[in-house]
Motif scaffolding. Structure first.
Motif, PDB file in Angstrom:
ATOM      1  N   CYS A 272       0.851  -1.200   0.000  1.00  0.00           N
ATOM      2  CA  CYS A 272       0.000   0.000   0.000  1.00  0.00           C
ATOM      3  C   CYS A 272       0.881   1.242   0.000  1.00  0.00           C
ATOM      4  N   PRO A 273       0.668   2.167  -0.945  1.00  0.00           N
ATOM      5  CA  PRO A 273       1.491   3.392  -0.966  1.00  0.00           C
ATOM      6  C   PRO A 273       1.227   4.224   0.281  1.00  0.00           C
ATOM      7  N   GLU A 299     -15.287   2.330  -3.802  1.00  0.00           N
ATOM      8  CA  GLU A 299     -15.172   1.437  -4.952  1.00  0.00           C
ATOM      9  C   GLU A 299     -14.143   1.998  -5.932  1.00  0.00           C
ATOM     10  N   LEU A 300     -13.418   1.100  -6.584  1.00  0.00           N
ATOM     11  CA  LEU A 300     -12.377   1.525  -7.508  1.00  0.00           C
ATOM     12  C   LEU A 300     -12.925   2.453  -8.582  1.00  0.00           C
ATOM     13  N   ARG A 324      -5.597  -0.206  -6.037  1.00  0.00           N
ATOM     14  CA  ARG A 324      -6.166  -1.463  -5.537  1.00  0.00           C
ATOM     15  C   ARG A 324      -5.534  -1.823  -4.193  1.00  0.00           C
ATOM     16  N   ALA A 325      -4.213  -1.643  -4.098  1.00  0.00           N
ATOM     17  CA  ALA A 325      -3.537  -1.939  -2.839  1.00  0.00           C
ATOM     18  C   ALA A 325      -4.016  -1.006  -1.732  1.00  0.00           C
ATOM     19  N   ALA A 332     -11.194  -3.497   2.805  1.00  0.00           N
ATOM     20  CA  ALA A 332     -12.088  -4.108   1.826  1.00  0.00           C
ATOM     21  C   ALA A 332     -11.353  -5.216   1.067  1.00  0.00           C
ATOM     22  N   ALA A 333     -12.116  -6.056   0.378  1.00  0.00           N
ATOM     23  CA  ALA A 333     -11.498  -7.106  -0.442  1.00  0.00           C
ATOM     24  C   ALA A 333     -10.782  -6.465  -1.624  1.00  0.00           C
ATOM     25  N   LEU A 334      -9.786  -7.171  -2.137  1.00  0.00           N
ATOM     26  CA  LEU A 334      -9.056  -6.665  -3.296  1.00  0.00           C
ATOM     27  C   LEU A 334     -10.011  -6.571  -4.486  1.00  0.00           C
ATOM     28  N   GLN A 335     -10.123  -5.397  -5.064  1.00  0.00           N
ATOM     29  CA  GLN A 335     -11.091  -5.172  -6.136  1.00  0.00           C
ATOM     30  C   GLN A 335     -10.448  -5.375  -7.502  1.00  0.00           C
TER      31      GLN A 335
END
Length: 745
Positions: A272-273, A299-300, A324-325, A332-335
């Motif tokens: 994650c950045p 949401e993405l 995404r990361a 949340a789950a990886l989208q």
């Protein structure tokens, strides 16, 4: 070096300083973009070097490149190709797929971005559109599309990722092989091949500038204990993992498209950045992501819209892995990546338009007048025409009770003259023309050789050898070819002049139409189905007396240059008569009350006059006309279906309507008369009996009236049918004023 890309050449010679940011040399980053010979957003890593090319790098801060200047440029071209298989990408997997397909005898077309063949979209069809150095390619594969676009390298999202000197591991190897000086190289992650480097370990923290604030000076790493190590260098090679370059696959879901090779790899998800720029195209930072996430964008797809991340030139190739990361780290789950849509690359307007053929929609000379009156315009019959002026009921009432005008300039208008005119028209129309005296006009159908109706209109005789014929708005172009072809085929001496665009036409209609004309200086207008020449409000016109609305009507044909002057004069002279223009919505209601059919809407490709119930439109005692033999033959066959009129009692529906008055929400009820839609099925008991072609609610008659095709049952037409689950009756037409007294005045 002949094989150089433009970017490689520039970096080696350092003749043009490029912007900062991580270079990938694979089309997955925005940092190689430049304006080349006036064309912006050129990926210099995928363009061959050409001596003399004018190159201006794009600003690294996301600032838009300057607009190109107007100059000479060859037109963009497009070539349409058909094949069996298209293979996109010519790495090992793509080459193998192409070889396998060719082994089956398939015609295979291959495309590769590194050869300057960029696929910018896959469309239903399927259609593959590619930009190539030879112009646009439109490929239609009969079989499958194979996507072998491989995987792109993860780019860094840490502070200092805007500096010059950052390259992916693949790019470092390629630059070194091309002789581009890299200086001291430090490798982070997977090292580059064929390059001397020092391997840095730990977690990437940031990049630091050199004495030149735009260039890299060092990379800082952190070990497991949290200690930071600074690695001085001129170049950092970044092997941070791979993510599939699968935009085309995501674009082509549901189509016969198959991925092969690395494009099917699972996407590597980076850490994650924590800080710095995530999207180099739009300048979106980690702080921006945190801000929109705190506001509920989880949401993405929503984060993309809220920040514009992923909407820039690289279309998410650099930023989506990090977003995404980031979202996954919030719990949340990886989208999955968002749905991709064409185009994947920035195109010039010329490239977008290449191969496209636009049919311009003409406007009448009164177009601006309609807009000034608040008209809603629609494209109908190949023209822009006023659909209504905001109050269809008032427009209808003006025709039935007072006076109204309508722009009918779109009618096909053709002057036919010469010694052979009468012979030509007698052959074209199924009714006698020679009996038409000068100054008279007649409504006529036009048939093809099979006896089917292809158009209708008016024929008016001006002299022994000169006639005016009108055609439907949408049929005028075909009619001209039809008339000319038959004139040549018959060998008659005629002159044909299509005046559709040079003549305007305004229909003055309503019980007070003659009164309005009198005010305009025409005290003795022509009688029904007559015509004559007169000045109307100072405008020379030929006045035709006929009626499509069912009311007294005068059609004023005049030079199109005078249309505005005549239109304004009529509106001014009729003010105290309650004059108002009516649009097509009111006109279609008026004509249907009279049972007037519209060729192309109420007729079909095999509509004979007998099936239309218009046998009065043909005179079989004429010795010859187009379609005569077919009419004689089909008249001997049992009638199978016919265009009929129907009526239906009122069906009121009440619906709740929410309105806002002065900001306050109020609910009221609205009563509507429900009328079946055009295309509604007609039922005879349990049997499918036909289809409705025209329908309207008649304000004057207080019921729904319709035209529709009805099948005969046991040799007879049913009388009582069901339409839209409601009883309807077959009735004679016209529905309104069957004796035609109002139109004749």
């Amino acid at each position: 070096m002949a094989a150089d890309s433009l970017l490689t050449h520039l970096l080696r010679d350092a003749r043009v300083p490029l912007g900062g940011g991580c270079l990938c040399l694979a089309g997955d980053c925005p940092n190689c973009l430049a304006t080349v010979d006036g064309v912006s957003y050129v990926r210099t890593c995928q363009v061959a070097f050409r001596e003399g090319a004018a190159v201006t790098p794009h600003a690294a801060n996301g600032e838009l490149p300057p607009l190109e200047s107007v100059g000479e440029r060859p037109p963009a071209t497009a070539r349409t190709m058909h094949c069996d298989v298209v293979v996109i990408g010519q790495g090992p997997a793509g080459r193998a797929a192409a070889t396998d397909a060719r082994a089956t005898g398939a015609h295979v077309v291959t495309l590769d971005a590194r050869d300057g063949q960029e696929v910018i979209g896959i469309y239903p069809g399927p259609l593959v559109v590619a930009r190539t150095e030879g112009g646009m390619r439109h490929l239609y594969p009969r079989g499958e599309i194979v996507v072998a676009t491989g995987a792109s390298e993860i780019q860094p999202a840490v502070p200092g990722n805007h500096l010059r000197g950052l390259v992916t591991a693949r790019a470092a190897a390629e630059l070194a092989a091309a002789g581009v000086p890299l200086g001291r190289v430090v490798a982070v992650g997977t090292p580059p091949e064929g390059v001397s480097y020092e391997q840095a370990s730990g977690t990437l923290v940031r990049f630091e500038p050199s004495s030149d604030s735009a260039r890299l000076g060092a990379v800082v790493m952190r070990d497991a204990e949290g200690a930071e190590t600074r690695w001085p260098c001129e170049t950092v090679s970044l092997g941070l993992g791979l993510t599939p370059r699968d935009a085309l696959l995501r674009m082509a879901r549901g189509m016969n498209v198959r991925g092969v090779g690395d494009v099917l790899l699972p996407a590597h998800v980076p850490p994650c950045p924590q800080e710095g720029v995530v999207c180099p195209c739009a300048g979106v930072t980690v702080a921006d992501l945190a801000s929109v996430h705190a506001r509920g964008f989880h949401e993405l797809e929503l984060v993309k819209r809220a920040t514009l991340a992923g909407t820039g030139p690289c279309q998410g190739a650099a930023c989506v892995p990090h977003i995404r990361a980031f979202l996954a780290a919030q719990g949340a789950a990886l989208q999955p990546p968002f749905t991709a849509r064409p185009v994947t690359r920035q195109l010039t307007i010329g490239e977008v338009a290449a191969g496209a053929h636009h049919a311009a929609t003409p406007r009448t000379a009164l177009h601006e007048e309609h807009l000034a009156l608040g008209a809603t315009m629609e494209r109908l019959g190949g023209w822009w025409r006023p659909w209504h002026y905001g109050d269809v009921g008032a427009e209808y009432a003006a025709v039935r009770n007072g006076v109204s005008i309508c722009d009918v300039s779109t009618l096909g208008k053709m002057q036919v003259s010469g010694p052979g005119t009468l012979a030509l028209l007698e052959h074209l129309y199924p009714v006698p023309i020679s009996s038409l005296a000068p100054g008279r006009a007649r409504y006529v159908f036009m048939l093809d050789e099979r006896g089917y109706v292809i158009d209708d209109g008016m024929v008016a005789r001006e002299s022994d050898t000169r006639f005016m014929a009108t055609f439907t708005s949408g049929g005028a172009t075909f009619a001209e070819m039809w008339v000319r072809d038959w004139a040549e085929s018959l060998g008659v001496d005629v002159r044909v002049m299509n005046q559709t665009f040079s003549l305007g036409a305004i229909n003055v209609t309503g019980p007070r139409a003659a009164e309005l004309l009198a005010r305009a200086g025409v005290s003795a207008p022509p009688a029904f189905l007559h015509h004559g020449q007169a000045d109307v409000a100072g405008v020379p016109c030929r006045i035709y007396r006929l009626s499509f609305t069912g009311e007294v009507s005068f059609e004023l044909h005049h030079a199109a240059a005078d249309s505005v002057r005549l239109w304004r004069a009529l509106l001014s002279l009729g003010q105290d008569l309650g004059i108002r223009p009516h649009g097509l919505e009111a006109l279609l209601k008026l004509r249907l009350e009279k049972g007037h059919l519209i060729v192309g809407q109420d007729t079909d490709f095999d509509s004979s006059l007998r099936r239309l119930g218009c046998e009065w439109g043909v005179r079989l005692d004429k010795p010859a006309f187009i379609g005569r033999q077919a009419v004689l033959r089909t008249n001997r066959l049992p009638l199978d279906r016919q265009l009929c009129g129907f009526e239906m009692d009122a069906a009121k529906t009440t619906s709740e309507v929410v309105v806002f008055l002065r900001g306050e929400k109020e609910t009221t009820s609205e009563v509507r008369f429900r009328t079946p839609a055009e295309g509604a099925t007609i039922w005879d008991g349990e049997d499918l009996a036909g289809v409705v072609t025209s329908t309207t609610w008649s304000p004057t008659l207080g019921k729904s009236v319709m035209l529709g095709w009805l099948r005969l049952k046991d040799g007879a037409l049913p009388t009582d049918v069901t339409i839209d689950d409601r009883p309807a009756r077959r009735v004679p037409t016209p529905f309104y004023d069957p004796e035609g007294r109002r139109a004749r005045g």
